[in-house]
Each structure stands twice: as structure tokens, then as C-alpha cells.
Scaffold this motif. Structure first.
Motif, PDB file in Angstrom:
ATOM      1  N   ALA A  94      74.990 -59.458  35.682  1.00 37.84           N
ATOM      2  CA  ALA A  94      75.279 -59.028  34.312  1.00 37.84           C
ATOM      3  C   ALA A  94      74.169 -58.119  33.814  1.00 37.84           C
ATOM      4  O   ALA A  94      73.000 -58.475  33.846  1.00 37.84           O
ATOM      5  CB  ALA A  94      75.429 -60.232  33.401  1.00 37.84           C
ATOM      6  N   ILE A  95      74.571 -56.942  33.367  1.00 38.70           N
ATOM      7  CA  ILE A  95      73.624 -55.969  32.830  1.00 38.70           C
ATOM      8  C   ILE A  95      73.906 -55.842  31.342  1.00 38.70           C
ATOM      9  O   ILE A  95      75.006 -55.475  30.939  1.00 38.70           O
ATOM     10  CB  ILE A  95      73.755 -54.615  33.532  1.00 38.70           C
ATOM     11  N   GLY A  96      72.933 -56.174  30.533  1.00 42.20           N
ATOM     12  CA  GLY A  96      73.100 -56.123  29.085  1.00 42.20           C
ATOM     13  C   GLY A  96      72.662 -54.793  28.510  1.00 42.20           C
ATOM     14  O   GLY A  96      71.672 -54.210  28.932  1.00 42.20           O
ATOM     15  N   ALA A 154      74.440 -55.043  18.667  1.00 42.16           N
ATOM     16  CA  ALA A 154      75.022 -56.145  19.431  1.00 42.16           C
ATOM     17  C   ALA A 154      74.825 -55.870  20.914  1.00 42.16           C
ATOM     18  O   ALA A 154      74.662 -54.729  21.339  1.00 42.16           O
ATOM     19  CB  ALA A 154      76.508 -56.302  19.119  1.00 42.16           C
ATOM     20  N   TRP A 155      74.837 -56.944  21.681  1.00 42.19           N
ATOM     21  CA  TRP A 155      74.732 -56.823  23.129  1.00 42.19           C
ATOM     22  C   TRP A 155      76.121 -56.687  23.725  1.00 42.19           C
ATOM     23  O   TRP A 155      77.037 -57.403  23.361  1.00 42.19           O
ATOM     24  CB  TRP A 155      74.068 -58.057  23.728  1.00 42.19           C
ATOM     25  N   SER A 156      76.272 -55.756  24.640  1.00 47.84           N
ATOM     26  CA  SER A 156      77.488 -55.676  25.438  1.00 47.84           C
ATOM     27  C   SER A 156      77.079 -55.894  26.896  1.00 47.84           C
ATOM     28  O   SER A 156      76.034 -55.426  27.337  1.00 47.84           O
ATOM     29  CB  SER A 156      78.179 -54.324  25.262  1.00 47.84           C
ATOM     30  N   TRP A 157      77.887 -56.632  27.612  1.00 49.88           N
ATOM     31  CA  TRP A 157      77.552 -57.015  28.985  1.00 49.88           C
ATOM     32  C   TRP A 157      78.498 -56.364  29.963  1.00 49.88           C
ATOM     33  O   TRP A 157      79.710 -56.358  29.768  1.00 49.88           O
ATOM     34  CB  TRP A 157      77.616 -58.532  29.132  1.00 49.88           C
ATOM     35  N   LEU A 181      72.170 -52.854  24.661  1.00 46.11           N
ATOM     36  CA  LEU A 181      72.127 -52.985  23.214  1.00 46.11           C
ATOM     37  C   LEU A 181      72.899 -51.817  22.613  1.00 46.11           C
ATOM     38  O   LEU A 181      72.556 -50.655  22.845  1.00 46.11           O
ATOM     39  CB  LEU A 181      70.677 -52.997  22.736  1.00 46.11           C
ATOM     40  N   THR A 182      73.957 -52.110  21.874  1.00 50.57           N
ATOM     41  CA  THR A 182      74.795 -51.053  21.304  1.00 50.57           C
ATOM     42  C   THR A 182      74.754 -51.136  19.778  1.00 50.57           C
ATOM     43  O   THR A 182      74.637 -52.212  19.200  1.00 50.57           O
ATOM     44  CB  THR A 182      76.249 -51.173  21.790  1.00 50.57           C
ATOM     45  N   PHE A 183      74.900 -49.983  19.160  1.00 48.98           N
ATOM     46  CA  PHE A 183      74.936 -49.893  17.704  1.00 48.98           C
ATOM     47  C   PHE A 183      76.371 -50.032  17.239  1.00 48.98           C
ATOM     48  O   PHE A 183      77.267 -49.363  17.740  1.00 48.98           O
ATOM     49  CB  PHE A 183      74.343 -48.556  17.257  1.00 48.98           C
ATOM     50  N   MET A 184      76.613 -50.903  16.286  1.00 43.96           N
ATOM     51  CA  MET A 184      77.945 -51.089  15.720  1.00 43.96           C
ATOM     52  C   MET A 184      77.945 -50.475  14.329  1.00 43.96           C
ATOM     53  O   MET A 184      77.258 -50.965  13.427  1.00 43.96           O
ATOM     54  CB  MET A 184      78.304 -52.567  15.672  1.00 43.96           C
ATOM     55  N   PRO A 185      78.714 -49.402  14.135  1.00 40.70           N
ATOM     56  CA  PRO A 185      78.675 -48.724  12.835  1.00 40.70           C
ATOM     57  C   PRO A 185      79.294 -49.594  11.733  1.00 40.70           C
ATOM     58  O   PRO A 185      80.361 -50.163  11.895  1.00 40.70           O
ATOM     59  CB  PRO A 185      79.484 -47.453  13.063  1.00 40.70           C
TER      60      PRO A 185
END
Length: 102
Positions: free
Chosen positions: A53-55, A68-71, A57-61
């Protein structure tokens, strides 16, 4: 004191090397942690049984800044699966050796 020496000779290697054998579970747990941490340090992925699993970090407008983390799950290479297996093996042997010594 001779009776203590005789008892030790009857017990054998466990009596003579008791201090070293007590370190065995801790060394095996350390080896298991190192084997688990190698893929994390080398590739930035958290190993599972056969995937990694590679995490990210994404920005949620939204009206306030939210991250939030997306995996992403990718297939792990053979060496990664072997390290995961060896890590579980070391942990199992550490528990069994600790139970045997105590």
C-alpha cells in the motif's frame, strides 16, 4: 556450592547460556521489525501479504483546506513477500522462544 554446579551440569546448555538465551526473543523481534521496515524505508510502501500500500496525501477542495490520504495497492515483488514472510516467522519464533524460556 558444589550442588549448584552439579545441578547446572545436569541442566546442560540452558543453564550455562541462560543470559544469552534470554536475549534471543528480543533479537528476533528486532529482526522482525527490521524486515518489516525495509520496504517502508526503501519504497515508501506498507507491506501486506502479497500487496504493498502506497499512501498519497491529496487535497480535497472545500471551503476550508482539507487533506486526506488515498491508498494505492500495488503487487509486491518477490523479495517483498519473502521479507514479509521472514518477518512473521521471526515474530513467531520470538514468541515461542520467550514462552519456552519463561
Amino acid at each position: 556450592l558444589q550442588h549448584v554446579q552439579r545441578k547446572g551440569e545436569q541442566e546442560g546448555i540452558f543453564w550455562k547460556r541462560h543470559a544469552q538465551l534470554n536475549l534471543l526473543p528480543a533479537l528476533l523481534v528486532f529482526a522482525a521489525l527490521v524486515c518489516s521496515a525495509l520496504p517502508i524505508c526503501a519504497y515508501g510502501c506498507v507491506p501486506f501479504r502479497s500487496t504493498c500500500a502506497i499512501g498519497r496525501l491529496t487535497f480535497m477542495p472545500s471551503w476550508f483546506k482539507l487533506f486526506a490520504w488515498s491508498w494505492e495497492f500495488v503487487e509486491m515483488a518477490l523479495w517483498g513477500r519473502m521479507l514479509a514472510f521472514i518477518s512473521m516467522f521471526f515474530a513467531l519464533v520470538a514468541v515461542l522462544s520467550w514462552l519456552a524460556l519463561h
